[in-house]
Design a protein around this motif. Structure first.
Motif, PDB file in Angstrom:
ATOM      1  N   LEU A 143      -4.956   6.108  -2.371  1.00 36.59           N
ATOM      2  CA  LEU A 143      -4.284   4.800  -1.708  1.00 36.59           C
ATOM      3  C   LEU A 143      -4.245   4.027  -3.239  1.00 36.59           C
ATOM      4  O   LEU A 143      -4.837   3.737  -3.824  1.00 36.59           O
ATOM      5  CB  LEU A 143      -4.878   4.070  -0.901  1.00 36.59           C
ATOM      6  N   GLN A 144      -2.598   3.405  -3.216  1.00 33.55           N
ATOM      7  CA  GLN A 144      -3.261   2.473  -4.211  1.00 33.55           C
ATOM      8  C   GLN A 144      -2.123   1.725  -4.235  1.00 33.55           C
ATOM      9  O   GLN A 144      -1.026   1.455  -2.728  1.00 33.55           O
ATOM     10  CB  GLN A 144      -1.289   3.356  -5.459  1.00 33.55           C
ATOM     11  N   THR A 145      -2.927   0.277  -4.182  1.00 28.64           N
ATOM     12  CA  THR A 145      -2.859  -0.962  -4.450  1.00 28.64           C
ATOM     13  C   THR A 145      -1.576  -1.733  -5.267  1.00 28.64           C
ATOM     14  O   THR A 145      -2.269  -2.054  -5.962  1.00 28.64           O
ATOM     15  CB  THR A 145      -3.697  -1.651  -3.132  1.00 28.64           C
ATOM     16  N   LEU A 176       0.699   5.103   7.302  1.00 21.20           N
ATOM     17  CA  LEU A 176      -0.559   5.960   7.098  1.00 21.20           C
ATOM     18  C   LEU A 176       0.142   6.740   8.805  1.00 21.20           C
ATOM     19  O   LEU A 176      -0.558   7.916   8.489  1.00 21.20           O
ATOM     20  CB  LEU A 176      -1.229   4.826   8.130  1.00 21.20           C
ATOM     21  N   LEU A 210       0.768   9.792   7.651  1.00 18.03           N
ATOM     22  CA  LEU A 210       0.297  10.562   6.298  1.00 18.03           C
ATOM     23  C   LEU A 210      -0.350  12.427   7.526  1.00 18.03           C
ATOM     24  O   LEU A 210      -0.248  13.336   5.734  1.00 18.03           O
ATOM     25  CB  LEU A 210      -1.136   9.788   6.234  1.00 18.03           C
ATOM     26  N   SER A 221       4.324   5.063   2.543  1.00 20.57           N
ATOM     27  CA  SER A 221       4.074   3.890   2.852  1.00 20.57           C
ATOM     28  C   SER A 221       3.917   3.639   4.064  1.00 20.57           C
ATOM     29  O   SER A 221       2.339   2.201   4.033  1.00 20.57           O
ATOM     30  CB  SER A 221       4.962   3.089   2.577  1.00 20.57           C
ATOM     31  N   SER A 253       4.702  10.315  -1.113  1.00 26.13           N
ATOM     32  CA  SER A 253       3.787   9.315  -1.395  1.00 26.13           C
ATOM     33  C   SER A 253       4.744   8.927   0.100  1.00 26.13           C
ATOM     34  O   SER A 253       5.570   9.090   0.514  1.00 26.13           O
ATOM     35  CB  SER A 253       3.831   8.384  -2.187  1.00 26.13           C
ATOM     36  N   LYS A 266       0.596  -1.230  -0.240  1.00 22.06           N
ATOM     37  CA  LYS A 266      -0.603  -0.174  -0.086  1.00 22.06           C
ATOM     38  C   LYS A 266       0.308   1.404   0.246  1.00 22.06           C
ATOM     39  O   LYS A 266       2.022   1.376   0.651  1.00 22.06           O
ATOM     40  CB  LYS A 266      -1.069   0.093   1.318  1.00 22.06           C
ATOM     41  N   GLU A 267       0.684   2.040  -0.278  1.00 24.39           N
ATOM     42  CA  GLU A 267       1.331   3.526  -1.017  1.00 24.39           C
ATOM     43  C   GLU A 267      -0.039   4.804  -0.802  1.00 24.39           C
ATOM     44  O   GLU A 267      -0.883   4.597  -1.295  1.00 24.39           O
ATOM     45  CB  GLU A 267       1.821   3.326  -2.095  1.00 24.39           C
ATOM     46  N   TYR A 268       0.160   5.435   0.187  1.00 24.00           N
ATOM     47  CA  TYR A 268      -0.279   6.301  -0.446  1.00 24.00           C
ATOM     48  C   TYR A 268       0.157   7.777  -0.858  1.00 24.00           C
ATOM     49  O   TYR A 268       1.117   8.538  -0.113  1.00 24.00           O
ATOM     50  CB  TYR A 268      -0.721   7.058   1.390  1.00 24.00           C
TER      51      TYR A 268
END
Length: 60
Positions: A46-48, A22, A25, A20, A18, A5-7
């Motif tokens: 959110l990229q998974t 949370l 953030l 990783s 970005s 997961k990457e925000y």
């Protein structure tokens, strides 16, 4: 399968940073507001990513 997961933080329509984790953030969002002003438009995506594991019989 392992999922990564990457925000991704976007400020005023442009990629900004970005993370990783949370827990980091809110600090990055606060920094974007400090840098660009209180009226900045901040979006978080959110990229998974899942690791690719070819199925048996996929050509090899």
């Amino acid at each position: 399968m392992d999922t990564q997961k990457e925000y991704i933080i976007v400020a005023n329509g442009r990629p900004y940073f970005s993370v990783s984790c949370l827990e980091n953030l809110s600090a990055v969002i606060d920094e974007a507001k400090r840098r660009f002003g209180a009226d900045v438009k901040v979006e978080v995506f959110l990229q998974t990513t899942e690791l690719y594991a070819p199925a048996k019989g996929d050509g090899k």
